[in-house]
Every structure is written in structure tokens, then in C-alpha cells.
Design a protein around this motif. Sequence first.
Motif, PDB file in Angstrom:
ATOM      1  N   HIS A   1      -1.995   9.852  -6.185  1.00 28.11           N
ATOM      2  CA  HIS A   1      -1.799   8.800  -7.175  1.00 28.11           C
ATOM      3  C   HIS A   1      -1.870   7.423  -6.514  1.00 28.11           C
ATOM      4  O   HIS A   1      -2.534   6.517  -7.024  1.00 28.11           O
ATOM      5  N   ALA A   2      -1.199   7.262  -5.385  1.00 35.80           N
ATOM      6  CA  ALA A   2      -1.164   5.971  -4.694  1.00 35.80           C
ATOM      7  C   ALA A   2      -2.559   5.555  -4.227  1.00 35.80           C
ATOM      8  O   ALA A   2      -2.947   4.392  -4.384  1.00 35.80           O
ATOM      9  N   ILE A   3      -3.319   6.493  -3.680  1.00 33.26           N
ATOM     10  CA  ILE A   3      -4.666   6.165  -3.207  1.00 33.26           C
ATOM     11  C   ILE A   3      -5.550   5.766  -4.375  1.00 33.26           C
ATOM     12  O   ILE A   3      -6.254   4.746  -4.314  1.00 33.26           O
ATOM     13  N   VAL A   4      -5.532   6.536  -5.440  1.00 34.68           N
ATOM     14  CA  VAL A   4      -6.370   6.236  -6.598  1.00 34.68           C
ATOM     15  C   VAL A   4      -5.974   4.897  -7.212  1.00 34.68           C
ATOM     16  O   VAL A   4      -6.831   4.068  -7.526  1.00 34.68           O
ATOM     17  N   GLU A   5      -4.673   4.664  -7.348  1.00 28.95           N
ATOM     18  CA  GLU A   5      -4.224   3.392  -7.933  1.00 28.95           C
ATOM     19  C   GLU A   5      -4.647   2.208  -7.064  1.00 28.95           C
ATOM     20  O   GLU A   5      -5.154   1.206  -7.579  1.00 28.95           O
ATOM     21  N   LYS A   6      -4.466   2.305  -5.753  1.00 25.54           N
ATOM     22  CA  LYS A   6      -4.881   1.217  -4.852  1.00 25.54           C
ATOM     23  C   LYS A   6      -6.387   0.997  -4.919  1.00 25.54           C
ATOM     24  O   LYS A   6      -6.859  -0.143  -4.883  1.00 25.54           O
ATOM     25  N   PHE A   7      -7.147   2.085  -5.020  1.00 26.49           N
ATOM     26  CA  PHE A   7      -8.601   1.986  -5.115  1.00 26.49           C
ATOM     27  C   PHE A   7      -8.996   1.242  -6.391  1.00 26.49           C
ATOM     28  O   PHE A   7      -9.839   0.337  -6.362  1.00 26.49           O
ATOM     29  N   LEU A   8      -8.398   1.610  -7.503  1.00 26.65           N
ATOM     30  CA  LEU A   8      -8.715   0.943  -8.771  1.00 26.65           C
ATOM     31  C   LEU A   8      -8.337  -0.532  -8.719  1.00 26.65           C
ATOM     32  O   LEU A   8      -9.087  -1.394  -9.215  1.00 26.65           O
TER      33      LEU A   8
ATOM     34  N   LEU B   1     -10.537   1.878   1.269  1.00 22.10           N
ATOM     35  CA  LEU B   1      -9.350   1.025   1.312  1.00 22.10           C
ATOM     36  C   LEU B   1      -9.035   0.574   2.737  1.00 22.10           C
ATOM     37  O   LEU B   1      -8.671  -0.592   2.952  1.00 22.10           O
ATOM     38  N   ALA B   2      -9.186   1.461   3.700  1.00 19.97           N
ATOM     39  CA  ALA B   2      -8.919   1.126   5.096  1.00 19.97           C
ATOM     40  C   ALA B   2      -9.890   0.028   5.582  1.00 19.97           C
ATOM     41  O   ALA B   2      -9.496  -0.871   6.321  1.00 19.97           O
ATOM     42  N   ARG B   3     -11.150   0.146   5.179  1.00 26.43           N
ATOM     43  CA  ARG B   3     -12.153  -0.850   5.582  1.00 26.43           C
ATOM     44  C   ARG B   3     -11.964  -2.185   4.894  1.00 26.43           C
ATOM     45  O   ARG B   3     -12.365  -3.223   5.409  1.00 26.43           O
ATOM     46  N   ASN B   4     -11.385  -2.154   3.691  1.00 28.81           N
ATOM     47  CA  ASN B   4     -11.300  -3.359   2.881  1.00 28.81           C
ATOM     48  C   ASN B   4      -9.875  -3.885   2.711  1.00 28.81           C
ATOM     49  O   ASN B   4      -9.576  -4.594   1.763  1.00 28.81           O
ATOM     50  N   GLY B   5      -8.995  -3.484   3.630  1.00 29.62           N
ATOM     51  CA  GLY B   5      -7.634  -4.014   3.636  1.00 29.62           C
ATOM     52  C   GLY B   5      -6.767  -3.552   2.487  1.00 29.62           C
ATOM     53  O   GLY B   5      -5.840  -4.242   2.117  1.00 29.62           O
ATOM     54  N   GLY B   6      -7.048  -2.337   1.954  1.00 31.42           N
ATOM     55  CA  GLY B   6      -6.268  -1.863   0.790  1.00 31.42           C
ATOM     56  C   GLY B   6      -5.095  -1.056   1.117  1.00 31.42           C
ATOM     57  O   GLY B   6      -4.547  -0.603   1.944  1.00 31.42           O
TER      58      GLY B   6
END
Length: 146
Positions: free
Chosen positions: A101-108, A141-146
Motif C-alpha cells: 500500500h505504501a509503495i503504491v500510494e507513494k508512486f501515485l 521511487l528510489a531514483r526519483n526521491g520518493g
Amino acid sequence: MALATKRIPSAKLRSAAFKRVRADHSAELAGDYVEMIADLIDERGEARCTDIAMRLGVANATVVKTLKRLQAAELITQEPYRAIFLTVEGWKMAEDGRRKHAIVEKFLLALGVSQETARIDSEGIEHHVSTETLRAMGKFLARNGG
């Protein structure tokens, strides 16, 4: 004028996709319940049937039926009229759901989706996202500071 032919996925490939979605749906309910139970335990120190029913907006009878299935699957333990507890496997499932959930939410959010929409959409997507896609989202996210 001839129409351009598009490559249509084979029946076997489509069948595999439908099978995966059906499997995801069956696991989705269990995942939602164990996450809710984990949230209640974290917030209140215990989870009770009435609290789950209220938060999920369903009848107590629906919760009781689902809890019986979760107990049969060894994801929870409970005794009549007592609090509900997660087993080790239940905690693993809850934490895995929270992580997804956290990964998907941060991605969105990284895509520019509003916080409210990202929170709501990620609740459904987390149950259907493949390991490969989730890993790609994490790398993005790791590449883009997420």
C-alpha cells in the motif's frame, strides 16, 4: 481500405490473466481484514468484531463469517466474545499489505495524483499489483526521491 490488424493476446494468455485476477480477489478480502485487525490492535491494543464491522461498513454477521474463514486459514485466533488476534502468518500478511500500500500510494503521489485519491486508489491497486510491477515502482521511487 484494409484495417490494420492488431496483435490480440492469445486465449491462453487472457485466461492466465483472468485466473490471476480471480485469485487476487479471493486474497483481497483476507488482506483487508488482517490489515484492519492490525490497525485496530496498533491503535487500541485489541480488535473486536464490532469495530471491524463499523470501519468496513458491513454487518456484524458478515464479519463473523469472514473471521471464521480467517481462523480456518490460521491467520487469526479468537474466542467467542473476546478480542481477535493475528497469528504470525496474519501479521506477515498485514505487514506485506501495508508495505505494498505504501509503495503504491507513494508512486501515485510521485505521478501527481492528489493525496486523497492516491490513498483511495492504492487500497485497491495494492491487491492486484504484481511483484514485478511493485519492484519497478519501488525502483522508480528510489531514483526519483520518493
